[in-house]
Design an enzyme around this catalytic site. Structure first.
Site, short mmCIF file in Angstrom:
data_model
loop_
_atom_site.label_atom_id
_atom_site.label_comp_id
_atom_site.label_asym_id
_atom_site.label_seq_id
_atom_site.Cartn_x
_atom_site.Cartn_y
_atom_site.Cartn_z
CG HIS A 1 -4.54 0.55 -8.52
ND1 HIS A 1 -5.87 0.46 -8.20
CD2 HIS A 1 -3.99 1.49 -7.71
CE1 HIS A 1 -6.11 1.32 -7.22
NE2 HIS A 1 -5.00 1.96 -6.91
CG HIS B 1 -2.07 0.88 1.25
ND1 HIS B 1 -2.38 1.72 0.22
CD2 HIS B 1 -3.00 1.13 2.22
CE1 HIS B 1 -3.44 2.45 0.55
NE2 HIS B 1 -3.83 2.12 1.76
CG ASP C 1 2.54 4.40 -4.09
OD1 ASP C 1 2.53 5.39 -3.36
OD2 ASP C 1 1.78 3.43 -3.95
C1 COA Z 1 -1.33 -3.08 -6.01
C2 COA Z 1 -1.37 -4.61 -5.97
C3 COA Z 1 -1.18 -5.07 -4.53
C4 COA Z 1 -2.72 -5.07 -6.50
O1 COA Z 1 -2.77 -6.42 -6.29
P1 COA Z 1 -4.00 -7.35 -6.78
O2 COA Z 1 -5.10 -6.58 -7.37
O3 COA Z 1 -4.31 -8.23 -5.63
O4 COA Z 1 -3.35 -8.14 -7.96
P2 COA Z 1 -2.69 -9.54 -7.81
O5 COA Z 1 -1.80 -9.56 -6.63
O6 COA Z 1 -3.79 -10.56 -7.87
O7 COA Z 1 -1.81 -9.63 -9.12
C5 COA Z 1 -2.32 -10.07 -10.38
C6 COA Z 1 -1.17 -10.53 -11.25
O8 COA Z 1 -0.37 -9.41 -11.61
C7 COA Z 1 0.95 -9.56 -11.10
N1 COA Z 1 1.36 -8.28 -10.56
C8 COA Z 1 0.58 -7.37 -9.97
N2 COA Z 1 1.30 -6.31 -9.62
C9 COA Z 1 2.56 -6.57 -10.00
C10 COA Z 1 3.76 -5.86 -9.92
N3 COA Z 1 3.80 -4.65 -9.36
N4 COA Z 1 4.87 -6.40 -10.43
C11 COA Z 1 4.86 -7.61 -11.01
N5 COA Z 1 3.73 -8.35 -11.12
C12 COA Z 1 2.61 -7.83 -10.62
C13 COA Z 1 0.86 -10.60 -10.00
O9 COA Z 1 2.06 -11.26 -9.78
C14 COA Z 1 -0.22 -11.49 -10.55
O10 COA Z 1 0.36 -12.30 -11.55
P3 COA Z 1 -0.05 -13.83 -11.68
O11 COA Z 1 -1.53 -13.80 -11.97
O12 COA Z 1 0.80 -14.32 -12.78
O13 COA Z 1 0.26 -14.44 -10.34
C15 COA Z 1 -0.24 -5.20 -6.86
O14 COA Z 1 -0.39 -4.72 -8.18
C16 COA Z 1 1.14 -4.90 -6.31
O15 COA Z 1 1.64 -5.64 -5.48
N6 COA Z 1 1.79 -3.78 -6.78
C17 COA Z 1 3.07 -3.42 -6.25
C18 COA Z 1 2.88 -2.61 -4.99
C19 COA Z 1 2.34 -1.23 -5.26
O16 COA Z 1 2.80 -0.54 -6.14
N7 COA Z 1 1.37 -0.84 -4.43
C20 COA Z 1 0.77 0.47 -4.50
C21 COA Z 1 -0.66 0.37 -4.96
S1 COA Z 1 -1.35 2.00 -5.21
#
Ligand code: COA
Length: 403
Positions: free
Chosen positions: A288, A249, A340
């Protein structure tokens, strides 16, 4: 010790955290009726913020984020979030004066800051101090007017706490707020002791405005869960700070910037990102939960401002580096930068130390959190979801000497 459910107890490791499939499967695999992470679940009606993930649009109280980014300020947007309307000139003047008048922090907070162990991170210090603010605020009324006043106090005091703790950790004396400076400019001043330029103050103001609110994100949701028990507004914001702290987050802005520093040059972008993705790592500042098919609209405004700031500095290194990373991650994973990503280099170039990045997110999000807490109080229902139990059943209790 964890009890195992029937079936395989496969474990997957994601971003350093363990997500135990065994804990969420029932015999034949995941139950499709369970919405893990509450993805796509609508749990309330809200008048504060509209996030359209498909179109990549965002508005606060009906005003498009682009309009606010181009014409508004953090103070005006905070007023909008609290009261639902843009202020008149007189209302904005009075509101800004209220914020300035509440910036100072009580001696008790200074004492708490000074006794915290040196290892305490700024977000932990902030969480402790916001919790303590509750006992210092002598207004025990919980009307919506009283909660708005408490919200104003939180918006005003949190930057002072963050700047004071950062300086304390550096062995520097705190800098008193400057009543002549706006909210964002004053924060930069309290951190460094230097008056920011107009470009620096405007850039900080824009970053804060864009981060001020974002619907039912994890920290806001956690604040609403706390408020829904009819706990006080300080407890709800303390909960939100603890939630924002996590790397998925608020923690992403600092990690995104650290990644840029590690990459160092545009030439190193491709091999670095390829290696990270091959190791199945998450690239911080990308992806996201809601903006899946269109970019996070906030990132375009931050990118534009990063360009302007680099132009003023006469050095486009971080703009070029960030752009190269964004293009590579989009090409390789189809992921767009979130708020971010460009916030990282922007804050860095404004002289904000890395350890203060997440607290800047908290400072910016106080209006959103508190507006949501007040909305929760106004039409409250306890938030209490269910879980499917997949642990063992009917286990005979064994006396301790027989285990
Ligand atoms: C924001 C976040 C937590 C959303 O997660 P989510 O909606 O639960 O999405 P998921 O965790 O289910 O990810 C879906 C797929 O995309 C991939 N993915 C998502 N964000 C990714 C990232 N930043 N880098 C690499 N792969 C990513 C996941 O590995 C997953 O791949 P898979 O289906 O092959 O396993 C996620 O995108 C993330 O961890 N981002 C990095 C942290 C970040 O920037 N957070 C700030 C948010 S404003």
């Amino acid at each position: 010790m964890s009890a195992k459910a029937g079936g395989d107890s496969t474990e997957t490791t994601v971003a350093g955290t363990k997500d135990t499939l065994a804990a969420r499967t029932s015999g034949n695999g995941p139950d499709p009726s369970i919405r893990e992470g509450l993805a796509g679940v609508v749990i309330a009606q809200s008048e504060i913020c509209k996030v359209d993930g498909e179109r990549g649009t965002l508005s606060f109280r009906g005003y498009d984020i682009g309009e606010l980014a181009c014409h508004s300020t953090f103070e005006e947007t905070s007023y909008l979030l609290f009261y639902g309307e843009l202020p008149t000139a007189a209302e904005l003047k009075a509101f800004s004066a209220r914020l300035i008048g509440e910036r100072a922090i009580d001696d008790t907070i200074w004492r708490i800051l000074s006794v915290l162990p040196e290892t305490v991170e700024p977000m932990e210090a902030l969480r402790t101090c916001v919790s303590a603010l509750c006992s210092i605020d002598c207004e025990d009324d919980d009307t919506s007017e009283a909660n708005t006043e408490k919200s104003i106090r939180l918006v005003a005091k949190v930057p002072t706490i963050v700047a004071a703790y950062y300086r304390h950790k550096q062995g520097l004396s705190p800098i008193d707020p400057d009543p002549e400076l706006g909210h964002a400019a004053n924060f930069l001043y309290m951190l460094s002791g230097e008056q920011p330029t107009e470009m620096q103050a405007g850039s900080m103001d824009l970053a804060m405005l864009l981060m001020a609110e974002h619907g039912f994100n994890a920290s806001t949701f956690s604040a609403r869960v706390t408020a829904a028990t009819l706990s006080d507004i300080y407890s709800a914001v303390t909960t939100a700070i603890g939630t924002l702290k996590g790397p998925l987050h608020g923690g992403a802005n600092r990690r995104a910037m650290q990644m840029m520093l590690d990459i160092g040059s545009v030439d190193n972008v491709e091999p670095y990102i390829t290696a990270a993705l091959d190791r199945k790592e998450r690239i911080m500042g990308f992806g996201h939960r809601v903006y899946k098919t269109a970019p996070d609209p906030r990132s375009a405004y931050l990118r534009g401002r990063l360009y302007e700031l680099c132009a003023e500095l006469g050095d486009f290194h971080y703009y070029d580096l960030a752009t190269a990373i964004a293009e590579t991650v989009e090409a390789r994973k189809g992921l767009y930068p979130n708020v971010d990503f460009y916030a990282g280099p922007l804050l860095y170039l404004l002289g904000v130390p890395l350890e203060v990045f997440i607290p800047v997110f908290a400072i910016s999000r106080i209006p959103g959190w508190t507006a949501h807490v007040m909305e929760q109080y106004a039409r409250n229902r306890l938030i209490r979801p269910l879980a499917t139990y997949v642990g063992p059943d009917n286990r005979p209790y064994q006396a301790i000497d027989q285990r």
